[in-house]
Scaffold this active site. Sequence first.
Site: not given
Length: 329
Positions: A68, A72, A100, A201
């Site tokens: 992740r 991001h 975040n 995911h």
Amino acid sequence: MASSHRAIFFTILLLLAVAAAATASSAGGSPLSPYYYSKICPNALPAIRRVVEAAVSRERRMGASLLRLHFHDCFVQGCDGSILLDATPTIDSEKTALPNNNSARGFEVIDMIKSEVDKACGGKPVVSCADILAVAARDSVVALGGPSWEVQLGRRDSTSASRTTANNDIPTPFMDLPALKSSFQKQGLNERDLVALSGGHTIGFSQCQFFRNRIFNETAATIDAEFARERRASCFAGSGDANLGSLDGSPARFDGSYFKNLVEKKGLLHSDQALFAGGSTDSVVKGYGSNNGRSFWFDFASSMVKMGNIKPLTGNRGQIRVNCRKVNA
């Protein structure tokens, strides 16, 4: 023997597919190369792998967290390590952006990797923090049973961060399909990339605050009733924001069950289920949920290479940070 041959054949196909993706990506003008550190620090990638494997062994969830971080990072200013910068009077840290804040994690693992990599490179800051994020994401997926791919390398680190851009450009758990497609298109990623990368995911968890509305307010048209009841047991109507729910039934194993869940209306986040809700991505989701997720593995690896090529800093742009949390003095 036949089973062994099939496994070897699948591995060869995967390597060919990813090599083709990397070649195509490089043909688009990227100066990155999977061999960037081969001469200047051949021990760099093994050092990263060792730390990642140890971290994931201690806490399986960490694999999803490191994946992740790379995602991001790339969606804000490109893959430049900007997500790692702490706040200062001149740095508007992305760590406190809404996607975040109290959610992004694994920064201490990146610190450990940086320390070990610098040792492996003769005590010098040779490997960028942006490259560490990209390799750690790959190694995390592999540690959890997923595919491997050649990571394109040679990124440099940014000297700035943007909390505003993080708030605006990182996809949210509440987006519908048109918003998701627009968010990915802004980064040069297409509809198939959207579905493949969302398949990340298949590992990890989400906080209750990001799926509470779905399990309490969405109807049977979009969510399985029993699934919603099960999730309410740990995500309450007015409390428990930080309580965790697994993003699929096997959060510590990289497989295709995430897509099977979507077909059964068991996506945890609204943005997950949006991929299978009568829209243009339904057929891709169905395909990824079949044949034990093999086509998903191919496309996920290819899309990770493509995402890692978003606006890298190279040449004289940026720097190689001594400390991933701070711009060099």
